[in-house]
Every structure is written in structure tokens, then in C-alpha cells.
Scaffold this motif. Structure first.
Motif, mmCIF file in Angstrom:
data_model
loop_
_atom_site.group_PDB
_atom_site.id
_atom_site.type_symbol
_atom_site.label_atom_id
_atom_site.label_comp_id
_atom_site.label_asym_id
_atom_site.label_seq_id
_atom_site.Cartn_x
_atom_site.Cartn_y
_atom_site.Cartn_z
ATOM 1 N N THR A 51 23.563 81.950 19.149
ATOM 2 C CA THR A 51 23.927 80.561 19.464
ATOM 3 C C THR A 51 25.183 80.519 20.325
ATOM 4 O OG1 THR A 51 25.109 80.480 17.366
ATOM 5 C CG2 THR A 51 22.894 79.560 17.394
ATOM 6 N N LEU A 78 25.449 80.263 24.392
ATOM 7 C CA LEU A 78 25.406 78.943 25.023
ATOM 8 C C LEU A 78 26.772 78.266 24.964
ATOM 9 C CD1 LEU A 78 21.905 77.908 23.712
ATOM 10 C CD2 LEU A 78 22.549 78.063 26.122
ATOM 11 N N HIS A 79 27.522 78.530 23.900
ATOM 12 C CA HIS A 79 28.871 77.961 23.806
ATOM 13 C C HIS A 79 29.754 78.538 24.918
ATOM 14 C CE1 HIS A 79 27.880 77.721 19.210
ATOM 15 N NE2 HIS A 79 27.083 76.984 19.955
ATOM 16 N N ASP A 90 28.738 79.491 27.803
ATOM 17 C CA ASP A 90 28.332 78.770 29.022
ATOM 18 C C ASP A 90 29.077 77.441 29.133
ATOM 19 O OD1 ASP A 90 26.491 80.758 29.528
ATOM 20 O OD2 ASP A 90 24.730 79.444 29.530
ATOM 21 N N GLY A 91 29.108 76.716 28.040
ATOM 22 C CA GLY A 91 29.753 75.397 28.048
ATOM 23 C C GLY A 91 31.242 75.495 28.327
ATOM 24 N N ILE A 92 31.876 76.509 27.732
ATOM 25 C CA ILE A 92 33.309 76.736 27.987
ATOM 26 C C ILE A 92 33.522 77.021 29.468
ATOM 27 C CG2 ILE A 92 35.138 78.448 27.636
ATOM 28 C CD1 ILE A 92 34.275 78.498 24.648
ATOM 29 N N TYR A 103 31.509 76.248 31.930
ATOM 30 C CA TYR A 103 31.178 75.058 32.727
ATOM 31 C C TYR A 103 32.379 74.110 32.770
ATOM 32 C CZ TYR A 103 28.483 71.376 34.927
ATOM 33 O OH TYR A 103 28.040 70.437 35.829
ATOM 34 N N ALA A 104 32.994 73.912 31.611
ATOM 35 C CA ALA A 104 34.175 73.040 31.538
ATOM 36 C C ALA A 104 35.308 73.616 32.386
ATOM 37 C CB ALA A 104 34.611 72.875 30.088
ATOM 38 N N ALA A 105 35.465 74.937 32.345
ATOM 39 C CA ALA A 105 36.526 75.577 33.138
ATOM 40 C C ALA A 105 36.299 75.317 34.629
ATOM 41 C CB ALA A 105 36.543 77.077 32.856
ATOM 42 N N LEU A 132 34.474 72.805 35.987
ATOM 43 C CA LEU A 132 34.618 71.372 36.283
ATOM 44 C C LEU A 132 36.091 70.972 36.309
ATOM 45 C CD1 LEU A 132 32.964 68.751 36.758
ATOM 46 C CD2 LEU A 132 33.103 68.333 34.298
ATOM 47 N N ASP A 184 17.910 81.711 22.634
ATOM 48 C CA ASP A 184 19.200 81.292 23.186
ATOM 49 C C ASP A 184 19.742 82.310 24.201
ATOM 50 O OD1 ASP A 184 19.224 78.907 21.859
ATOM 51 O OD2 ASP A 184 20.799 79.423 20.428
ATOM 52 N N GLU A 199 18.085 81.315 27.407
ATOM 53 C CA GLU A 199 18.568 80.003 27.854
ATOM 54 C C GLU A 199 19.998 80.092 28.379
ATOM 55 O OE1 GLU A 199 17.719 76.762 25.155
ATOM 56 O OE2 GLU A 199 15.768 77.586 24.631
ATOM 57 N N PHE A 247 21.083 79.469 32.347
ATOM 58 C CA PHE A 247 21.974 78.360 32.710
ATOM 59 C C PHE A 247 23.223 78.885 33.418
ATOM 60 C CE2 PHE A 247 25.247 75.126 31.897
ATOM 61 C CZ PHE A 247 24.591 73.993 32.363
ATOM 62 N N ILE A 260 22.316 79.821 37.007
ATOM 63 C CA ILE A 260 22.086 78.652 37.870
ATOM 64 C C ILE A 260 23.415 78.080 38.363
ATOM 65 C CG2 ILE A 260 21.322 76.232 37.847
ATOM 66 C CD1 ILE A 260 19.115 77.152 35.832
ATOM 67 N N GLY A 283 23.717 73.533 22.929
ATOM 68 C CA GLY A 283 24.627 74.680 22.847
ATOM 69 C C GLY A 283 25.698 74.649 23.930
ATOM 70 N N VAL A 284 25.303 74.319 25.138
ATOM 71 C CA VAL A 284 26.273 74.210 26.229
ATOM 72 C C VAL A 284 27.258 73.068 25.934
ATOM 73 C CG1 VAL A 284 26.508 73.522 28.655
ATOM 74 C CG2 VAL A 284 24.883 75.316 28.028
ATOM 75 N N MET A 317 31.364 72.975 25.999
ATOM 76 C CA MET A 317 32.065 71.956 26.794
ATOM 77 C C MET A 317 33.085 71.217 25.932
ATOM 78 S SD MET A 317 28.970 70.157 28.882
ATOM 79 C CE MET A 317 28.430 70.726 30.508
ATOM 80 N N LEU A 377 35.941 68.859 27.404
ATOM 81 C CA LEU A 377 35.068 67.804 27.929
ATOM 82 C C LEU A 377 34.513 66.972 26.770
ATOM 83 C CD1 LEU A 377 33.051 69.705 30.712
ATOM 84 C CD2 LEU A 377 35.181 68.404 30.941
ATOM 85 N N GLN A 426 21.306 74.517 16.748
ATOM 86 C CA GLN A 426 22.585 74.206 17.398
ATOM 87 C C GLN A 426 23.222 72.959 16.778
ATOM 88 O OE1 GLN A 426 24.483 75.794 19.549
ATOM 89 N NE2 GLN A 426 23.152 77.368 20.399
#
Lengths: 350, 327
Positions: A138, A141-142, A144-146, A148-150, A152, A172, A175, A179, A182, B65-66, B70, B75, B93
Motif C-alpha cells: 500500500t 502509492l503513498h 507516489d502521492g508524496i 506528486y505533492a513535492a 506540485l 498496488d 498501480e 502512476f 506517467i 493511495g496516491v 498527497m 495537499l 487503502q
């Protein structure tokens, strides 16, 4: 990147610290952390065997992979999204041994969970280490989000996340790599391949010999290195971090490591691994392999070895004492922080 | 103040919150260029750009998850699950990560996000485009669950959810999108999470509902009024944390409770409401708390006669109310 390149296993022999631009001081610091992680891990088992801790999940054998990788980060600025074998990684990222023992003994001041999670579930916002759960994969994906935020927010942060090879069978994994690829996210997916998911061997987990071969399917680089050779890991991670920092995207970094203990204190690996194999695995112990290399390079001397051993012993003993003296968890705290609390101490949560 | 459809109210809340706070990002399948399969996010892509209105791959676990990462890095994600029926790949998730982040880290990390989930039947969506999923998630401590009915509530609750420190599952009923319209204030609408509202006062029984079923409950109250039965209709609006005070106050006035939802009956959200009334309001009751729910078949079937058979409506609710009043 071709499939052949993705599969290529880097050879340690031709390269030296000098040609790679790695200073003796850095190498000795890496060695200190490899030794420290091993000593902390051994103390975790001792605490379990003496009845003070209910459970151990170990990182023995993984130290080279983790130290080599996290050393390539800006340890104040970048993120670590760990897993349950991340003893060495969280030490390098800034957690002192005392904090690991507070987690191991589930004390009130356990900085990761206040005694709520099993040992091995690291997390610490002050060190930019995300909180860990038990469902595997899991966390990719977290990461990735970190990242992505960095991107942005323009912070320039890079994120390393760790996972075992067994967990790469989860959806996951796909996925997260997809992501990240991309959006060209600054994530290093560190797969610590120790050949076993509890008892299930690699051959029953996947039909390819290396996890990194899958990178081709995401259009990202995939490399496999031998985790016994810490310098090789560091160099591969340095490349991946530089790529991430440039905005060129993620890297799938597979590091082959030996699993030197059972899966956990609740597992008996003798049931599914032969005595021969267990003995053979020890030949790849990064502590010994790295020490041998450092001596061959003339970096490690008897005097320095002794100095480091003393530093490690002190850090582990002091950390243990702090954790043992810490207060137990008050059951009255068990209902706190299900939701945000306005009166919470400043600097924690949001 | 302007007359707005339910769908417009949700859209406006998203637009206003994205304009107010640059940390707010929207992500999901088709939310960008297309503006969402229902048109809810229409125009956000043009207004705020592809980095803040993210067309994601077709992967629900990834979307949530993303969002967790974030949220950890500053965010405020507003992920959309295109249909509630497709939220199940993200269950892990949501339950293991989103809901537990604050608790498991002893408040070191929060996980603020608003998961928008179009749900519900009556839209010719059959088994996989009609589901109600609130019972699964309202069960989970750490999550908040809201299900607005009126356009003003839809706007206010979405703004409140986005500004909340904790994760909120925002259930928007697909059939309401273009079916109802009402006056919605410009700008902020003050509808805090956690408060039910008495929408029609009455003395003979209390009907508790949310989402589309509020529409049917109000219709039932009209039918009952013709027979001289005065039903009080309470819009729960937030399912967790549940406003038990408003529920128990209402039962104290009417002594009879009818709970309505379109989700399956067994283990549905209505069971929690009924149990709360039985445990905490027993002394006020003149009749057993009663439920009108979707029947216990796996999901909403497609053919119009089958779908009509499945969905609770004003007539079915009124019939149950008459029985309850005569108890």
C-alpha cells in the motif's frame, strides 16, 4: 531501456571508491550504520527473548541495501516510506536507536505509534518517515502521492519507498509504478529481494528471475544490484536519486539481499529452508562483505574497526536504557486521536 | 442566493474551494478534460490546470493511495471514485490506511481528504452502477461519512468536508444530480459535518432518511398527511459521526421511528440507527423501531419492473408508516 539492460546485474569488481568519487569518511559512516543496524536488530531479538518485547520483525541481511540507498538522499529534505524491515533505513534517516527500542518495547513515548502498532511499523514526521501499516505494498502509492505533492509544490523532495519482492505481486505495485512513470515522479522504488515471502520462494512468486525486469513495462529504468556490496547500492541509488531530482522520473531499484533470520519471531524457517541454504546465505552477509571490501580498499583498519564497534556498543546500550526506563502506555490514551483533536500538542498531526 | 441543481451545488463547492486554497487537488477517472462522467467537475480542468485536476489511470486503489501521500505532504486531495460500485478495490487503502493514519501514528500524521462517491439506484444502473456502500464505511472509526440531500447541504457539506482535518467519505446520489434544484447561497454555506436536520415537523412518527430517500420520505409525509398522519422527517445528512441527539429528540416527540435507506436491510446503516433508538430512547417508544430498506438481494437488478421492485419509494414508506402508527 531494453529488457537486457534492465536485467543487467552490476559487477562490483572494476569500480573503486576513488573512481566513483566516494570519500573514506562517507564509507566509514556507511559502515557504522550497517554495523549499528545489525547491533540494534540483535538487541531487538534479545529484548524479545528476555520477554520484554512480544514480537520482532528483523532487517538482518538488508542493512547494505538500506544504508546504501538512504545515504544517497538528502536526509533532512527527502522522504522515506519504509516497510517492516527498515531498521537500517530509519536509523540513517535520523531515528536514534533509543526511538527504535521505544517502538520495540511499545512504550508510551514510542514515536511511531505510542504503543499502538506492532514493533517494526516505523514512522516519524520529524524525520520525514511516513507511518507504516501491515498490508504490504500500500505504501508505494503513498510514496507516489508524496512525490506528486513535492512536484506540485516545487519542493524538490525525492522519496524512497521500500518493499519486499513478495509484495511486488500485489496490484498496488503495478498501480504505483504506472502512476509514478506517467507523471515522472521522484520516487525510488527499492525492492529488497531476499528470495522469500515468509516461506514462499521467488520461483513461486514470479516467473522472471529479477523484479527489475518489470521496469520495461512501465517505461522506467530497472536495475538489480547485490546488496552485499554497499558501495554498489549507493552508486545505483545515487544515480536514481539524481534522476528523480532532475525530474526525469522514478527508478525501480532491486537489491538482492540475504534473509539472515526467520521471517519474524513467530516463524521457524528451518521448516522450509535447508540447513545448507541457511549456512550459504550467511556468505552474503553485508556486514562481513562490506568490512572485507573496506579493508581491501585500505579504508578500514583495526583501530577504526574498534572505534566503530565501541561507538555502536555505546549507542545500542544507551538506547536500550532510555527505552527500558520509559513509561508504559496508559490505557486511558487508547481512545485518543481517532479523529483530529483541537487540544493536541502543537506540531503533530494536522 | 441562486436556484441550483444538486450537481451544480457540488461543482460550485469544488470550484470555490480550489480557488480559495491552492492545496486542494481533484483526481480521478475522467475528472479532467471530460469534466467527469456526470459533469460534476466540468470546467475545473480549464480553471485550475491538469496538475490540480488529475485524470488518473483506471485504478481505484491508486486514486486513494496516491491521495494518502498527497495529504501527508501538504495537499488536500479530493479524489473521485467514479461509481460507488467501483470503490471496492480501494477498500484496503481507505480502511487500512486513510482511516487509521491518525490513530496508528498517535496523531503524528493526519489524512485529510474528501472522497467523493456518486452512489445509489433508480438510475437504470443495474447491479454495478447502483450500489449504496455506506454501511461498509460508516462502520470504520476514523472516517466521517456524509450523504447530503438538498443542494444547499450538498454545497455546505462538501466545503466542510474539504476543510475538515479528517478524511470524509462524501456520498452524492446520482439520481439527485439533475432531479432536484433549490436555492443555494453564494459562497460559503454553513453546514457542519455531524448534524442532522428536521426537514418537516410532525407528531405521529419520525422518518429518518438521507440522500435520495429523503425525497421519498418527504413524498411519503405528503401522502400520510392526506390521511391525517403527521410524519416528522429528519435528514440525517451525516452518517458518522451520527447526530444521535437530534434523532432521540425527534423520537421523544413522536414515540415512533421509521428508518429508510435503499441499501440492503441486513446489517445496513438503519440497524445502527434502530439500535441507538432502542438502547437510548426505549422509554419514549410506543412501537418497535422499523426499517424500510432495499431488499436482501445482492444488488439492484436492471429491468424497470425489477428496479422499481427494489427501490423504496414514497408509497412503500407511507405503507410502513401506517402500519407503524397503527401498532
Amino acid at each position: 531501456m531494453s529488457a537486457r539492460e534492465a536485467k543487467a546485474v552490476k559487477s562490483p569488481v572494476e569500480r573503486t571508491p576513488q573512481t566513483l568519487g566516494v570519500h573514506d569518511r562517507e564509507l566509514l559512516e556507511m559502515y557504522y550504520y550497517v554495523r549499528l543496524a545489525r547491533a540494534v536488530d540483535e538487541r531487538m531479538w534479545a529484548l524479545q527473548r528476555s520477554g520484554q518485547a512480544a514480537f520482532v520483525i528483523s532487517g538482518q541481511g538488508h542493512e547494505g541495501a538500506q544504508v546504501g540507498t538512504v545515504f544517497a538522499l538528502d536526509r533532512d529534505k527527502d522522504w522515506l516510506v519504509p516497510f517492516y524491515r527498515s531498521v537500517a533505513a530509519v536509523l540513517v534517516k535520523g531515528m536514534p536507536p533509543a526511538e527504535i527500542f521505544l517502538i520495540q518495547l511499545s512504550k508510551a513515548t514510542d514515536p511511531s505509534s505510542g504503543g499502538r502498532q506492532m514493533p517494526g511499523h516505523y514512522g516519524h514526521s520529524g524525520h520525514k518517515i511516513l507511518s507504516t501499516s501491515s498490508p504490504v505494498t500500500t505504501q508505494l502509492l503513498h510514496a507516489d502521492g508524496i512525490a506528486y505533492a513535492a512536484k506540485l509544490r516545487g519542493t524538490g523532495e525525492v522519496c524512497v519507498t521500500e518493499v519486499g519482492e513478495g509484495a511486488t505481486s500485489e496490484g498496488d505495485f503495478h498501480e504505483a509504478l504506472n502512476f509514478a512513470a506517467i507523471h515522472r515522479l521522484g520516487v525510488i522504488f527499492l525492492v529488497e529481494n531476499n528470495g522469500y515471502a515468509i516461506s514462499v520462494p521467488l520461483s513461486k512468486q514470479m516467473a522472471v528471475p529479477n523484479v527489475s525486469a518489470r521496469a520495461v513495462g512501465y517505461g522506467i529504468p530497472g536495475v538489480t544490484v547485490d546488496g552485499s556490496h554497499v558501495l554498489d547500492v549507493y552508486v545505483a541509488a545515487r544515480e536514481a536519486v539524481a534522476r528523480a531530482r532532475r525530474g526525469d522520473g522514478p527508478t525501480l531499484l532491486e537489491v538482492n539481499v540475504p534473509r539472515l533470520t526467520a521471517h519474524s519471531s513467530d516463524d521457524r524457517q528451518e521448516k522450509y529452508r535447508s540447513a545448507d541454504e541457511i549456512r550459504h546465505t550467511k556468505e552474503h552477509d553485508p556486514v562481513h562483505v562490506f568490512a572485507g571490501e573496506l579493508r581491501a580498499w585500505g579504508v578500514l583498519t583495526d583501530a577504526r574497526e574498534q572505534e566503530i564497534a565501541e561507538r555502536v556498543r555505546r549507542a545500542v546500550d544507551e538506547g536500550t536504557e532510555i527505552a527500558e526506563a520509559a513509561p508504559a502506555v496508559d490505557p486511558a490514551t487508547a481512545t485518543r486521536y481517532v479523529y483530529y483533536e483541537h487540544n493536541a500538542p502543537p506540531g503533530r498531526g494536522r | 442566493m441562486a436556484d441550483k441543481r444538486y450537481l451544480d451545488a457540488i461543482h460550485d463547492a469544488l470550484h470555490e474551494e480550489m480557488a480559495r486554497d491552492e492545496r486542494v487537488v481533484v483526481l480521478g477517472e475522467d475528472v479532467g478534460r471530460k469534466g467527469g462522467v456526470f459533469g460534476v467537475t466540468d470546467g475545473l480542468f480549464e480553471a485550475f490546470g491538469e496538475d490540480r485536476v488529475v485524470d488518473t489511470p483506471l485504478a481505484e486503489s491508486m486514486i486513494i493511495g496516491v491521495s494518502v501521500g498527497m495529504a501527508a505532504n501538504g495537499l488536500i486531495p479530493v479524489p473521485e471514485i467514479q461509481f460507488a460500485d467501483f470503490i471496492h478495490p480501494a477498500f484496503d487503502q481507505i480502511v487500512s490506511e486513510v482511516a487509521r493514519m491518525r490513530y496508528r501514528s498517535n496523531n503524528d500524521y493526519g489524512c485529510p481528504m474528501t472522497i467523493r462517491v456518486p452512489y445509489g439506484g433508480g438510475v437504470h444502473g443495474a447491479l454495478y452502477h447502483s450500489q449504496s456502500i455506506e454501511a461498509f464505511y460508516a462502520h470504520v472509526p476514523g472516517l466521517k461519512v456524509v450523504a447530503p440531500y438538498s443542494p444547499a447541504d450538498a454545497k455546505g457539506l462538501l466545503k466542510a468536508a474539504i476543510r475538515d482535518h479528517d478524511p470524509v467519505l462524501y456520498l452524492e446520489h446520482k439520481k439527485l444530480y439533475r432531479m432536484i434544484h433549490d436555492q443555494v447561497p453564494d459562497g460559503d454555506v454553513d453546514v457542519p459535518v455531524g448534524h442532522a436536520a428536521v426537514r418537516r415537523p410532525g407528531r405521529d412518527l419520525s422518518i429518518f432518511a438521507y440522500g435520495l430517500m429523503m425525497h421519498e420520505a418527504l413524498g411519503a409525509a405528503d401522502l400520510l398527511a392526506r390521511d391525517g398522519i403527521e410524519a416528522e422527517v429528519v435528514d440525517l445528512r451525516t452518517l458518522r459521526p451520527l447526530d444521535t441527539a437530534t434523532i432521540l429528540d425527534s423520537v421523544a416527540r413522536t414515540s415512533r421511528a421509521l428508518i429508510v435507506h435503499e441499501d440492503n436491510r441486513f446489517g445496513g446503516f438503519g440497524a445502527e440507527v434502530a439500535a441507538t433508538i432502542a438502547e437510548e430512547g426505549f422509554r419514549h417508544l410506543d412501537a418497535p423501531p422499523t426499517r424500510v430498506c432495499g431488499p436482501d438481494v445482492p444488488a439492484v437488478p436492471f429491468a424497470p419492473p425489477l428496479e422499481q421492485w427494489f427501490m423504496p419509494n414514497a408509497e412503500k414508506i407511507a405503507a410502513a408508516a401506517r402500519t407503524l402508527v397503527a401498532y
